[in-house]
Design an enzyme around this catalytic site. Structure first.
Site: not given
Length: 286
Positions: A53, A101
């Site tokens: 954050n 991938e």
């Protein structure tokens, strides 16, 4: 996560983890919760994308000129990165990268699966008409710490692999030129046993900005997922906070009251220490 791992053992499981920030805290027991969660899920997630954050808060404050970023501002920025990662599931592309991938190109060993997320360009809606960065500009920006969604200095570590996911007005020739420029500039240091280092995805659909939001609508953008040894810095901070509290057995009774044992805390902390060593080992030269 364990149940999902059992039920869908052949499916790729990606996790987005919001890690505690270095200075901003929303809960006293964050270090406990984070290390226990990392230990519990490390065997069940194939790839865990880290964000925190404070890094996103700083981006909103410095790059988007938002004086007091709200959770809406933070979430909108994070959603752009998540959207880029999942673009290939929603749209056809010239060079799409599917979820399998990601795992194949970013994870050299099963435990080394914590890529750092970066996004560019990050332009405020007010500056939208003055700036239109090129492919080279946004590629270079992704390697700057100020565009990372987790607080760690990428210059202090080595890259194992990078996955660059482009959206919008991008052609392979420009991408190749941008990557070649990054390689010659030495601004990104790769481990010597993985000389290629880059996986590229290109999708013609540009990112969409939320109407009335802080981010400008742009013609092209890139999200970079980089497996870097620099992420050890984030874990070292976390481990230090954990050790300070655990040395005093502070707040431990709340967890024990719920049925946990002290041994689980020790095991989780040791697992994180091993993970740090694993990453350091990966960064060593032959």
């Amino acid at each position: 996560m364990e149940q999902l791992s059992t039920d869908y053992s052949m499916k790729t499981k990606l996790e987005f983890s919001v890690y505690p920030a270095p200075r901003i805290s929303t809960a006293i027991v964050e270090p406990y919760n984070t290390i226990l969660t990392t230990h519990a899920t490390i065997e069940h997630a194939d790839c865990t994308f880290l964000v925190d954050n404070e890094a996103i808060y700083d981006i909103c404050h410095r790059k988007l000129d938002v004086e007091h970023p709200s959770y809406a501002s933070i979430n909108r920025l994070l959603s752009q990165a998540v959207s880029s990662i999942t673009t290939s599931l929603r749209f056809e592309g010239a060079l799409n990268v599917d979820l399998i991938e990601f795992q194949t190109n970013l994870v050299p060993y099963p435990r080394i699966h914590f890529p750092v997320t970066s996004f560019a360009p990050i332009i405020s809606a007010d500056k939208a008409h003055h700036e239109e960065p090129s492919v080279s500009d946004i590629t270079a920006a992704c390697f700057e710490s100020s565009n990372q969604l987790v607080k760690c200095d990428s210059r202090l570590g080595k890259y194992v692999a990078c996955c660059l996911l482009y959206r919008g007005d991008v052609v392979p020739k420009d991408v190749n030129t941008a990557i070649a420029a990054m390689k010659t500039s030495n601004s990104a240091q790769f481990v010597d046993w993985c000389p290629t280092g880059f996986k590229v995805g290109i999708n013609g659909h540009p990112p969409r900005a939320v109407p009335g939001g802080d981010l400008a609508e742009v013609q092209r953008a890139v999200c970079m997922l980089s497996n870097s040894t620099a992420v050890v810095e984030a874990w070292a901070r976390l481990g230090h906070k954990f050790d300070l509290m655990y040395a005093k057995k502070a707040f431990l009774h709340w967890y024990i009251r719920e049925g946990m044992e002290e041994g689980e805390f020790v095991e989780a902390r040791e697992d994180l220490a091993v993970l740090e060593k694993d990453y350091e080992e990966v960064g060593r030269s032959f």
